[in-house]
Design a protein around this motif. Structure first.
Motif, PDB file in Angstrom:
ATOM      1  N   ASP A 159       0.826  -1.213   0.000  1.00 60.65           N
ATOM      2  CA  ASP A 159       0.000   0.000   0.000  1.00 60.65           C
ATOM      3  C   ASP A 159       0.856   1.256   0.000  1.00 60.65           C
ATOM      4  N   ASN A 160       1.770   1.281   0.991  1.00 64.31           N
ATOM      5  CA  ASN A 160       2.598   2.466   1.188  1.00 64.31           C
ATOM      6  C   ASN A 160       3.501   2.771   0.015  1.00 64.31           C
ATOM      7  N   VAL A 161       4.000   1.704  -0.617  1.00 64.63           N
ATOM      8  CA  VAL A 161       5.010   1.898  -1.647  1.00 64.63           C
ATOM      9  C   VAL A 161       4.498   2.815  -2.757  1.00 64.63           C
ATOM     10  N   GLU A 162       3.197   2.761  -3.031  1.00 68.94           N
ATOM     11  CA  GLU A 162       2.670   3.593  -4.110  1.00 68.94           C
ATOM     12  C   GLU A 162       2.101   4.915  -3.603  1.00 68.94           C
ATOM     13  N   LYS A 163       1.967   5.018  -2.276  1.00 66.79           N
ATOM     14  CA  LYS A 163       1.374   6.238  -1.717  1.00 66.79           C
ATOM     15  C   LYS A 163       2.395   7.306  -1.343  1.00 66.79           C
ATOM     16  N   ILE A 164       3.538   6.859  -0.873  1.00 71.31           N
ATOM     17  CA  ILE A 164       4.536   7.819  -0.369  1.00 71.31           C
ATOM     18  C   ILE A 164       5.016   8.733  -1.499  1.00 71.31           C
ATOM     19  N   THR A 165       4.984  10.036  -1.264  1.00 75.32           N
ATOM     20  CA  THR A 165       5.461  10.970  -2.294  1.00 75.32           C
ATOM     21  C   THR A 165       6.972  11.171  -2.124  1.00 75.32           C
ATOM     22  N   SER A 166       7.619  11.666  -3.176  1.00 72.50           N
ATOM     23  CA  SER A 166       9.063  11.911  -3.117  1.00 72.50           C
ATOM     24  C   SER A 166       9.393  12.902  -2.017  1.00 72.50           C
ATOM     25  N   GLU A 167       8.511  13.914  -1.847  1.00 76.12           N
ATOM     26  CA  GLU A 167       8.759  14.935  -0.818  1.00 76.12           C
ATOM     27  C   GLU A 167       8.705  14.288   0.563  1.00 76.12           C
ATOM     28  N   GLU A 168       7.696  13.443   0.772  1.00 81.73           N
ATOM     29  CA  GLU A 168       7.586  12.752   2.068  1.00 81.73           C
ATOM     30  C   GLU A 168       8.822  11.909   2.321  1.00 81.73           C
ATOM     31  N   TYR A 169       9.265  11.219   1.282  1.00 82.34           N
ATOM     32  CA  TYR A 169      10.404  10.331   1.495  1.00 82.34           C
ATOM     33  C   TYR A 169      11.697  11.116   1.706  1.00 82.34           C
ATOM     34  N   ASP A 170      11.813  12.278   1.062  1.00 82.19           N
ATOM     35  CA  ASP A 170      12.975  13.137   1.328  1.00 82.19           C
ATOM     36  C   ASP A 170      13.038  13.472   2.817  1.00 82.19           C
ATOM     37  N   GLY A 171      11.866  13.678   3.424  1.00 82.35           N
ATOM     38  CA  GLY A 171      11.799  13.960   4.863  1.00 82.35           C
ATOM     39  C   GLY A 171      12.331  12.782   5.666  1.00 82.35           C
ATOM     40  N   GLU A 172      11.943  11.589   5.259  1.00 83.78           N
ATOM     41  CA  GLU A 172      12.407  10.378   5.960  1.00 83.78           C
ATOM     42  C   GLU A 172      13.926  10.237   5.813  1.00 83.78           C
ATOM     43  N   ILE A 173      14.431  10.521   4.607  1.00 83.63           N
ATOM     44  CA  ILE A 173      15.887  10.451   4.380  1.00 83.63           C
ATOM     45  C   ILE A 173      16.593  11.404   5.348  1.00 83.63           C
ATOM     46  N   GLY A 174      16.034  12.611   5.498  1.00 76.94           N
ATOM     47  CA  GLY A 174      16.610  13.597   6.415  1.00 76.94           C
ATOM     48  C   GLY A 174      16.677  13.055   7.835  1.00 76.94           C
ATOM     49  N   LYS A 175      15.589  12.386   8.254  1.00 83.72           N
ATOM     50  CA  LYS A 175      15.546  11.832   9.619  1.00 83.72           C
ATOM     51  C   LYS A 175      16.584  10.719   9.778  1.00 83.72           C
ATOM     52  N   ILE A 176      16.700   9.879   8.763  1.00 76.43           N
ATOM     53  CA  ILE A 176      17.676   8.776   8.858  1.00 76.43           C
ATOM     54  C   ILE A 176      19.088   9.365   8.946  1.00 76.43           C
ATOM     55  N   ILE A 177      19.343  10.398   8.146  1.00 77.61           N
ATOM     56  CA  ILE A 177      20.681  11.006   8.168  1.00 77.61           C
ATOM     57  C   ILE A 177      20.979  11.591   9.555  1.00 77.61           C
ATOM     58  N   SER A 178      19.981  12.220  10.185  1.00 76.05           N
ATOM     59  CA  SER A 178      20.211  12.758  11.539  1.00 76.05           C
ATOM     60  C   SER A 178      20.546  11.636  12.505  1.00 76.05           C
ATOM     61  N   THR A 179      19.845  10.514  12.377  1.00 77.66           N
ATOM     62  CA  THR A 179      20.126   9.369  13.249  1.00 77.66           C
ATOM     63  C   THR A 179      21.562   8.891  13.042  1.00 77.66           C
ATOM     64  N   VAL A 180      21.959   8.785  11.777  1.00 78.11           N
ATOM     65  CA  VAL A 180      23.318   8.317  11.475  1.00 78.11           C
ATOM     66  C   VAL A 180      24.345   9.293  12.065  1.00 78.11           C
ATOM     67  N   ARG A 181      24.064  10.590  11.980  1.00 78.78           N
ATOM     68  CA  ARG A 181      24.996  11.596  12.527  1.00 78.78           C
ATOM     69  C   ARG A 181      25.214  11.386  14.023  1.00 78.78           C
ATOM     70  N   GLU A 182      24.164  10.987  14.746  1.00 82.51           N
ATOM     71  CA  GLU A 182      24.320  10.710  16.192  1.00 82.51           C
ATOM     72  C   GLU A 182      25.361   9.614  16.396  1.00 82.51           C
ATOM     73  N   TYR A 183      25.276   8.590  15.574  1.00 86.13           N
ATOM     74  CA  TYR A 183      26.213   7.462  15.709  1.00 86.13           C
ATOM     75  C   TYR A 183      27.614   7.837  15.251  1.00 86.13           C
ATOM     76  N   GLU A 184      27.703   8.756  14.287  1.00 89.09           N
ATOM     77  CA  GLU A 184      29.038   9.240  13.883  1.00 89.09           C
ATOM     78  C   GLU A 184      29.715   9.898  15.071  1.00 89.09           C
ATOM     79  N   GLU A 185      28.928  10.680  15.822  1.00 84.11           N
ATOM     80  CA  GLU A 185      29.511  11.357  16.983  1.00 84.11           C
ATOM     81  C   GLU A 185      29.920  10.358  18.045  1.00 84.11           C
ATOM     82  N   ARG A 186      29.020   9.413  18.293  1.00 81.34           N
ATOM     83  CA  ARG A 186      29.304   8.422  19.336  1.00 81.34           C
ATOM     84  C   ARG A 186      30.566   7.619  19.033  1.00 81.34           C
ATOM     85  N   PHE A 187      30.787   7.305  17.751  1.00 83.82           N
ATOM     86  CA  PHE A 187      31.924   6.463  17.377  1.00 83.82           C
ATOM     87  C   PHE A 187      33.095   7.283  16.814  1.00 83.82           C
TER      88      PHE A 187
END
Ligand SMILES: Cc1cc2nc3c(=O)[nH]c(=O)nc-3n(C[C@H](O)[C@H](O)[C@H](O)COP(=O)(O)O)c2cc1C
Length: 360
Positions: free
Chosen positions: A175-203
């Motif tokens: 269902d979701n695969v066809e519903k998610i817009t590129s703009e929405e997914y760009d937002g998710e990418i941003g969130k994932i990158i912030s999460t990764v940045r936390e781990y960059e700092e930790r390590f």
């Protein structure tokens, strides 16, 4: 935009472009070796990689494990020693054996999706082989990074974010695969990158983030980088190249495909997948195709219950039986209109429209 090299620990990749692993048999040594030779990171898919080995019918796992080593060696010959990686699906039966075979053959990086590679650090040990999970949500990214830290006091060497426009199996509900817009997914990418940045700092180290799914041209690469990514993973575009390991008819199916020929199908892997709507897809939508022989390819598959055998369908496809095979494609396959080679495609991706092809 001038693209910066991709640095994964001590591995340096001239252009920040990873060629996505494509099973069954679509990305093996020739494609992956050529991509690495041309400055990207070529990825061999280990999914039923030994399908054309003489002993495959007798013992597919032994044939596959042998083929893993063979293809890594051949790819590294083609790339003249430049880094080459493999893609190993977590859902693979005897997943750890594939990881070990790849590490033994001297693979430089392992990318694992279709499930979360929770124990991957354990299987690669202290070999130095770089490891990356494929995630599609912030939740999965956090789960992976937290899990690896807690259990192994280590983090990912890089991370692949695969969005809803990708080809093959998708980490989203149908269902979701066809519903998610590129703009929405760009937002998710941003969130994932912030999460990764936390781990960059930790390590106290860099964890490159690679964005995948629907990346077609130089502009798309620049867009991913503007979101904070360090590189991209591209798969579908590499199918219509001379070096791609699939049958010529498979490549032609990509060139001929139109946007409206693409469909989301259910796979025995338990995830939705994106494929061409051909005779095979129409058939399995009407009635299940009984599985006459099990290849024991997946950890969790009940041959009596699945609508078709995915190994058989994908082997038919790579061999060029376009109507009886399952042809996985990315959402933008309709934009692929001509055959090229890896060198010209890499130059086009790196330089944008001003790229001048070397030959053809
Ligand atoms: C034919 C095909 C086979 C694929 N096989 C695999 C696979 O075995 N394992 C995997 O993790 N991803 C697989 N993928 C996903 C790609 O590696 C990649 O992340 C995705 O397709 C990127 O989107 P793009 O095709 O729009 O560039 C496959 C994709 C295609 C098109």
């Amino acid at each position: 935009m001038n693209l910066k090299p991709l640095q994964i620990g001590e591995l340096q990749i001239q252009y920040p472009i990873i060629q996505g692993g494509m099973g069954v048999g679509i990305s093996r040594s020739h494609l992956a070796g050529a991509v690495s030779a041309n400055g990207g990171l070529g990825i061999i898919s280990t999914a039923q990689i030994g399908y054309d080995e003489p002993d495959f019918e007798k013992d597919q796992e032994a044939a596959n494990l042998k083929a893993v080593g063979k293809h890594i060696r051949v790819a590294k010959e083609i790339s003249q020693g430049k880094p080459v990686g493999v893609n190993i699906m977590v859902a693979t039966k005897d997943y750890p054996a594939y990881v070990r075979a790849a590490v033994e053959a001297g693979v430089d990086a392992i990318i694992s999706g279709a499930g979360l590679p929770v124990k991957l650090p354990e299987y690669v040990g202290d070999s130095g082989c770089k490891i990356a999970p494929i995630v599609s949500s912030e939740k999965a990214a956090r789960l992976m990074l937290r899990g690896w830290e807690k259990k192994y006091q280590r983090t990912a060497d890089f991370i692949v974010i695969e969005g809803p426009k990708a080809g093959g199996h998708l980490g989203f509900s149908a269902d979701n695969v066809e519903k998610i817009t590129s703009e929405e997914y760009d937002g998710e990418i941003g969130k994932i990158i912030s999460t990764v940045r936390e781990y960059e700092e930790r390590f106290s180290r860099k964890i490159p983030v690679i964005v995948a799914g629907g990346i077609f041209d130089h502009e798309d690469i620049c867009h991913a980088i503007s979101l904070g990514a360090d590189g991209v993973q591209i798969a579908s575009r590499f199918v219509a190249t001379e070096e791609c390991d699939a049958d010529e008819r498979y490549k032609q199916a990509y060139i001929q495909a139109k946007k409206e020929d693409v469909e989301i199908v259910m796979s025995p892997v338990g995830m939705p997948g994106r494929a061409l709507r051909n005779a095979f897809v129409k058939l399995i939508e009407k009635k299940p195709l009984p599985v006459s022989r099990c290849y024991h390819c997946l950890e969790k598959c009940n041959p009596a219950k699945v609508p078709y055998c995915i190994t058989k369908a994908l082997i038919n496809a790579v061999r060029g039986d376009i109507e009886n095979g399952l042809i996985f494609v990315g959402d933008n396959v309709g934009r692929i209109t001509k055959m090229t080679n890896v060198h010209d495609l890499m130059m086009e991706l790196v330089q944008g429209k001003q790229a001048i092809p070397s030959h053809h």
